[in-house]
Design a protein around this motif. Structure first.
Motif, short mmCIF file in Angstrom:
data_model
loop_
_atom_site.label_atom_id
_atom_site.label_comp_id
_atom_site.label_asym_id
_atom_site.label_seq_id
_atom_site.Cartn_x
_atom_site.Cartn_y
_atom_site.Cartn_z
N MET A 120 40.52 -24.44 -6.31
CA MET A 120 40.57 -25.84 -5.89
C MET A 120 41.97 -26.23 -5.42
SD MET A 120 38.14 -27.82 -8.66
CE MET A 120 36.38 -27.44 -8.77
N ALA A 121 42.98 -25.77 -6.14
CA ALA A 121 44.36 -26.11 -5.76
C ALA A 121 44.70 -25.55 -4.39
CB ALA A 121 45.33 -25.57 -6.82
N TYR A 122 44.32 -24.30 -4.14
CA TYR A 122 44.62 -23.69 -2.84
C TYR A 122 43.82 -24.34 -1.72
CZ TYR A 122 47.64 -20.05 -4.72
OH TYR A 122 48.69 -19.39 -5.30
N THR A 123 42.62 -24.80 -2.02
CA THR A 123 41.83 -25.51 -1.02
C THR A 123 42.51 -26.80 -0.61
OG1 THR A 123 39.77 -24.60 -1.90
CG2 THR A 123 39.59 -26.58 -0.54
N ARG A 172 35.68 -33.00 -0.35
CA ARG A 172 36.66 -34.06 -0.59
C ARG A 172 38.01 -33.73 0.07
NH1 ARG A 172 33.96 -34.03 -5.79
NH2 ARG A 172 35.51 -32.57 -6.61
N ALA A 173 38.42 -32.47 0.01
CA ALA A 173 39.70 -32.08 0.61
C ALA A 173 39.66 -32.21 2.13
CB ALA A 173 40.05 -30.65 0.20
N ILE A 174 38.54 -31.83 2.74
CA ILE A 174 38.39 -31.97 4.19
C ILE A 174 38.38 -33.45 4.57
CG2 ILE A 174 36.82 -31.58 6.13
CD1 ILE A 174 35.97 -28.96 4.70
N ALA A 175 37.72 -34.27 3.76
CA ALA A 175 37.69 -35.72 4.02
C ALA A 175 39.09 -36.33 3.92
CB ALA A 175 36.74 -36.40 3.05
N LEU A 176 39.87 -35.86 2.96
CA LEU A 176 41.25 -36.34 2.83
C LEU A 176 42.04 -36.04 4.10
CD1 LEU A 176 43.57 -37.42 0.88
CD2 LEU A 176 44.08 -34.98 0.51
N ARG A 177 41.90 -34.82 4.60
CA ARG A 177 42.60 -34.42 5.83
C ARG A 177 42.18 -35.31 7.00
NH1 ARG A 177 45.22 -29.77 7.45
NH2 ARG A 177 45.10 -29.20 9.66
N LEU A 193 40.43 -35.67 -6.10
CA LEU A 193 40.83 -34.27 -6.07
C LEU A 193 41.68 -33.90 -7.29
CD1 LEU A 193 41.79 -34.01 -2.29
CD2 LEU A 193 39.81 -32.99 -3.38
N GLY A 194 41.74 -34.83 -8.24
CA GLY A 194 42.51 -34.55 -9.45
C GLY A 194 43.99 -34.74 -9.28
N GLY A 195 44.39 -35.60 -8.31
CA GLY A 195 45.80 -35.81 -8.03
C GLY A 195 46.55 -36.46 -9.18
N ALA A 196 47.78 -36.00 -9.39
CA ALA A 196 48.62 -36.54 -10.46
C ALA A 196 49.19 -37.90 -10.05
CB ALA A 196 49.74 -35.58 -10.80
N ALA A 202 48.32 -27.65 -15.03
CA ALA A 202 48.08 -26.37 -14.36
C ALA A 202 47.21 -26.59 -13.13
CB ALA A 202 47.43 -25.40 -15.32
N TRP A 203 47.63 -26.05 -12.02
CA TRP A 203 46.88 -26.08 -10.77
C TRP A 203 46.57 -27.51 -10.29
CZ3 TRP A 203 47.37 -21.66 -8.59
CH2 TRP A 203 47.40 -20.49 -9.37
N GLN A 204 47.46 -28.42 -10.57
CA GLN A 204 47.26 -29.80 -10.14
C GLN A 204 48.16 -30.13 -8.96
OE1 GLN A 204 48.21 -32.92 -12.98
NE2 GLN A 204 46.57 -34.23 -12.19
N ALA A 205 47.70 -31.04 -8.11
CA ALA A 205 48.48 -31.53 -6.98
C ALA A 205 48.83 -32.99 -7.19
CB ALA A 205 47.67 -31.38 -5.69
N ALA A 206 49.88 -33.42 -6.52
CA ALA A 206 50.22 -34.83 -6.42
C ALA A 206 50.31 -35.17 -4.94
CB ALA A 206 51.55 -35.13 -7.11
#
Length: 538
Positions: free
Chosen positions: A350-353, A450-455, A514-517, A528-532
């Motif tokens: 998920m993080a790499y996606t 969700r990641a594609i929608a964010l982009r 997306l679990g953003g911090a 671990a493996w989290q994005a902001a």
């Protein structure tokens, strides 16, 4: 469908390997009607375009990358009418259609080669790369095939060698012959008139060879890598400065761009080069008269994709391809699936996606990666790939990433076919089938969506500039900007929590789904493996 000439910039392109996507006629091989049937799946993901690997008439020695008729559909996949229906349906769904043009070589069953090899004085005698042997009968030079052995094959009809950078049944076209270039440009026109929106250009840097046929120099062991060929392949022992990457190639790309321009079509070129991949990608996409996009192999290799590695790659991009446009991918039909290659957990995947969708450039995703499919283990007796058979068992070929797409869990063939598939469906894949994933809110496919929608929602991510990347331990951080929008992004690429200082100023957290911090008191705590992902407020 209304088209923007810059639709490709920042686009998300979904790669389809047609043999393995969906079978509709019960022969165990995917086909064009199968792609049409499943286009809704891709549209729901939010992709902008599809790239279809070759479906042209072919003896299938290299599964379609050996073309015997550039303007025909192999009966295995359907008909031209089936292709037209596919394009129409894709456009209804808002998807652009890119097809895989293999211009550097043909099949030895192509009528052009049959005529060329017949004699040295027929109209197509120079359409392929022919050369006399050395006085001792050996090949003209030391060039090697990427599939193993010499890149030269002897032909008893002409008593000459012909060049083949891949299989001996894939003779290389001679781009120094103007009529060859003209014929290939006509191929592009044929498909553009049928409604395609662009091309993926196979081995784009292999088109032109050194006219003097000079030997390649050796490559020191410390400079060898496995970006374009497995380590066991002696192809890695040469510096490939004469058999490919010739400056004359750019002039052909200009001609191809001119053919595409009236159709507002775009192309992404595959740059296969272990030493100069990013440099060549920059050369081929610079300005407005070459190709729109190229991708190199930096993120398709076996190298672990750690924060410092990503920062190093983008530092090289800034040096070598700052004026060009890259297309990034983690998996495709030629490399081990990245879930297995990098030993990723679900959280890491998920993080790499998320990261992939935040990088400057365009993006290719490969069928099944949205399901988190691991590489399949294929027994030697089931192996189809000639590359794997040549280097087995040290290199097991490409079949492990080419197994059929899984649509249902309650079907032994994953809903791909009612017949025995051309490659086996691993039992481990069935639990990850589309139907099961769609019903599971925690499945990776929803994260991709969700990641594609964010982009798509943020111009800064799709087309914006990108700051220098900073790697602090396992944390990668950078900014993206477009107009008034400014984003700060940080990714913890490890199993251990990390802390970093929040950027100065007022920032709004994004990507909660997306679990953003969320920053607290000037600090960002990354699990671990989290994005902001933060947006600057005025």
């Amino acid at each position: 469908m209304q088209k923007d000439a810059n639709w490709w910039r920042g686009a998300v392109i979904y790669q389809i390997y047609p043999r393995s996507f969906q079978d509709t006629n019960g022969d165990g091989v995917g086909d064009l009607p199968g792609i049409t049937r499943r286009l809704d799946h891709i549209a729901r993901l939010g992709a902008d375009a599809i790239w279809i690997s070759p479906f042209f008439t072919s003896p299938m020695k290299d599964f379609g990358y050996d073309v015997s008729d550039y303007c025909g559909v192999d009966p295995l996949f359907g008909s031209l009418a089936d292709f037209d229906a596919l394009v129409a349906r894709a456009h209804e769904l808002g998807l652009k259609v890119m097809i895989d043009l293999v211009l550097s070589h043909t099949s030895d069953q192509h009528p052009w080669f049959a005529e060329s090899r017949a004699s040295g004085d027929n109209p197509r005698a120079n359409w392929y790369v022919w050369a006399d042997p050395k006085p001792d009968g050996t090949p003209p030079n030391n060039w090697l095939s990427i599939f193993g052995g010499s890149a030269w094959a002897w032909d008893a009809r002409r008593c000459q060698y012909y060049l083949h950078n891949f299989l001996a049944s894939q003779p290389d076209l001679n781009f120094h012959e103007p009529s060859v270039q003209a014929a290939l440009l006509d191929v592009a026109r044929f498909w553009l008139r049928r409604g395609v929106d662009g091309f993926r250009l196979d081995t784009i840097n292999f088109y032109v060879h050194d006219k003097q046929l000079r030997d390649n120099p050796p490559l020191p062991p410390e400079e060898r890598n496995d970006l374009t060929a497995p380590k066991v392949n002696p192809y890695n022992h040469q510096r490939h400065i004469h058999d490919k990457n010739q400056p004359e190639n750019i002039e052909f790309l200009r001609k191809l761009r001119a053919v595409m321009k009236p159709y507002m079509a775009a192309a992404v070129g595959e740059v296969g080069d272990s030493q100069r991949g990013l440099e060549i990608a920059g050369e081929y996409t610079r300005g407005s008269d070459r190709m729109q996009m190229c991708y190199a192999f930096e993120f398709l290799s076996g190298n672990s994709l750690q924060a410092n590695r990503i920062a190093e790659v983008f530092e090289q991009v800034d040096k070598l391809a700052a004026d060009g446009w890259l297309c990034w991918a983690f998996s495709n039909h030629d490399v081990q699936r990245h879930i297995t290659r990098w030993s990723l957990s679900e959280a890491a995947a998920m993080a790499y996606t998320t990261l992939l969708m935040c990088l400057r450039g365009s993006v290719c995703i490969y069928q099944g990666e949205e399901l988190g499919l691991p590489e399949a283990e294929i027994a030697f007796e089931d192996l189809q790939d000639p590359y794997g058979r040549e280097f087995w068992p040290e290199f097991k070929g490409r079949d492990g990433c080419r197994t059929p797409m899984v649509w249902q869990s309650d079907n032994r063939n994953g809903g791909f076919s009612e017949a025995k598939p051309w490659l086996p469906v691993p039992s481990s894949h069935l639990a990850r089938a589309v139907a099961s994933a769609e019903a599971n809110p925690q499945a990776l496919i929803h994260h991709y969506r969700r990641a594609i929608a964010l982009r798509a929602a943020h111009p800064a991510l799709r087309t914006g500039t990108q700051s220098q990347m900073l790697a602090s331990g396992d944390v990668l951080s950078f900014e993206r900007r477009e107009g008034a929008e400014r984003l700060f992004l940080a990714f913890n690429l490890s199993d251990t929590a990390a802390t970093l200082a929040a950027p100065e100023g007022r920032w709004q957290p994004l990507a909660a789904d997306l679990g953003g911090a969320v920053p607290v008191a000037g600090t960002i705590e990354l699990a671990a493996w989290q994005a902001a992902i933060l947006r600057k407020l005025a």
